[in-house]
Scaffold this motif. Structure first.
Motif, PDB file in Angstrom:
ATOM      1  N   GLU A 240       0.827  -1.210   0.000  1.00 40.83           N
ATOM      2  CA  GLU A 240       0.000   0.000   0.000  1.00 40.83           C
ATOM      3  C   GLU A 240       0.858   1.256   0.000  1.00 40.83           C
ATOM      4  N   ALA A 241       2.063   1.180   0.555  1.00 39.81           N
ATOM      5  CA  ALA A 241       2.936   2.347   0.624  1.00 39.81           C
ATOM      6  C   ALA A 241       3.639   2.635  -0.704  1.00 39.81           C
ATOM      7  N   VAL A 242       3.620   1.688  -1.607  1.00 37.53           N
ATOM      8  CA  VAL A 242       4.286   1.867  -2.902  1.00 37.53           C
ATOM      9  C   VAL A 242       3.401   2.746  -3.787  1.00 37.53           C
ATOM     10  N   PRO A 243       3.985   3.785  -4.412  1.00 40.35           N
ATOM     11  CA  PRO A 243       3.194   4.635  -5.312  1.00 40.35           C
ATOM     12  C   PRO A 243       2.586   3.820  -6.451  1.00 40.35           C
ATOM     13  N   GLU A 244       1.455   4.264  -6.954  1.00 42.36           N
ATOM     14  CA  GLU A 244       0.709   3.513  -7.976  1.00 42.36           C
ATOM     15  C   GLU A 244       1.559   3.223  -9.207  1.00 42.36           C
ATOM     16  N   GLY A 245       2.283   4.212  -9.685  1.00 42.13           N
ATOM     17  CA  GLY A 245       3.133   4.002 -10.857  1.00 42.13           C
ATOM     18  C   GLY A 245       4.188   2.933 -10.610  1.00 42.13           C
ATOM     19  N   ALA A 246       4.739   2.917  -9.419  1.00 45.41           N
ATOM     20  CA  ALA A 246       5.742   1.912  -9.080  1.00 45.41           C
ATOM     21  C   ALA A 246       5.118   0.519  -8.983  1.00 45.41           C
ATOM     22  N   LYS A 247       3.877   0.443  -8.527  1.00 44.24           N
ATOM     23  CA  LYS A 247       3.188  -0.853  -8.487  1.00 44.24           C
ATOM     24  C   LYS A 247       3.066  -1.431  -9.892  1.00 44.24           C
ATOM     25  N   LYS A 248       2.720  -0.563 -10.833  1.00 41.19           N
ATOM     26  CA  LYS A 248       2.580  -1.028 -12.216  1.00 41.19           C
ATOM     27  C   LYS A 248       3.930  -1.481 -12.764  1.00 41.19           C
ATOM     28  N   LEU A 249       4.997  -0.752 -12.431  1.00 42.10           N
ATOM     29  CA  LEU A 249       6.325  -1.170 -12.885  1.00 42.10           C
ATOM     30  C   LEU A 249       6.717  -2.510 -12.279  1.00 42.10           C
ATOM     31  N   LEU A 250       6.427  -2.681 -11.004  1.00 43.06           N
ATOM     32  CA  LEU A 250       6.722  -3.964 -10.343  1.00 43.06           C
ATOM     33  C   LEU A 250       5.933  -5.095 -10.993  1.00 43.06           C
ATOM     34  N   ALA A 251       4.673  -4.841 -11.272  1.00 41.43           N
ATOM     35  CA  ALA A 251       3.843  -5.860 -11.928  1.00 41.43           C
ATOM     36  C   ALA A 251       4.378  -6.171 -13.317  1.00 41.43           C
ATOM     37  N   ALA A 252       4.802  -5.145 -14.042  1.00 41.49           N
ATOM     38  CA  ALA A 252       5.329  -5.346 -15.400  1.00 41.49           C
ATOM     39  C   ALA A 252       6.597  -6.191 -15.360  1.00 41.49           C
ATOM     40  N   ARG A 253       7.509  -5.863 -14.462  1.00 42.89           N
ATOM     41  CA  ARG A 253       8.754  -6.630 -14.349  1.00 42.89           C
ATOM     42  C   ARG A 253       8.465  -8.084 -13.953  1.00 42.89           C
ATOM     43  N   GLY A 254       7.514  -8.268 -13.069  1.00 40.47           N
ATOM     44  CA  GLY A 254       7.135  -9.632 -12.686  1.00 40.47           C
ATOM     45  C   GLY A 254       6.553 -10.394 -13.859  1.00 40.47           C
ATOM     46  N   ALA A 255       5.724  -9.735 -14.645  1.00 41.18           N
ATOM     47  CA  ALA A 255       5.122 -10.381 -15.810  1.00 41.18           C
ATOM     48  C   ALA A 255       6.194 -10.777 -16.827  1.00 41.18           C
ATOM     49  N   VAL A 256       7.194  -9.915 -17.015  1.00 40.17           N
ATOM     50  CA  VAL A 256       8.301 -10.258 -17.921  1.00 40.17           C
ATOM     51  C   VAL A 256       9.018 -11.499 -17.408  1.00 40.17           C
ATOM     52  N   THR A 257       9.269 -11.532 -16.119  1.00 37.81           N
ATOM     53  CA  THR A 257      10.002 -12.644 -15.511  1.00 37.81           C
ATOM     54  C   THR A 257       9.321 -13.984 -15.755  1.00 37.81           C
TER      55      THR A 257
END
Length: 107
Positions: free
Chosen positions: A7-24
């Motif tokens: 919840e503390a992670v900014p929304e844009g960073a959440k999307k980046l984290l999700a994107a990197r995970g999806a690539v992985t």
């Protein structure tokens, strides 16, 4: 505890984290969608756009990287609050176009 951290992670960073995970895990369509969503949510932040260009290039999609940058530049034209992002996008696009003109070193 993890939920509070997320919840503390900014929304844009959440999307980046999700994107990197999806690539992985090889979910490239999901990754692309999440990278683009991160750019949309990022305001003037250059990082999400840079990650998106890198994603396209890592997938061997230089033309899509160029198209993404052209679209981004078109959207940013005249928006002084996002001038740094526009300048970065123009420089990155110029670099991609210059690299595309170089002879292939692998030949």
């Amino acid at each position: 505890m993890i939920a509070r951290g997320i919840e503390a992670v900014p929304e844009g960073a959440k999307k980046l984290l999700a994107a990197r995970g999806a690539v992985t895990v090889g979910r490239l369509d999901d990754a692309e969608r999440d990278f683009l969503a991160a750019v949309a949510a990022s305001g003037a932040d250059i990082a999400p756009a840079g990650h998106t260009v890198d994603f396209y290039l890592q997938q061997g999609k230089a033309k899509q990287a160029e198209a993404f940058l052209e679209t981004l530049i078109g959207r940013l034209a005249g928006d002084l609050s996002r001038n740094d992002l526009e300048s970065w996008a123009v420089r990155r696009l110029d670099g991609l176009r210059a690299a595309a003109k170089l002879p292939d070193a692998s030949r």
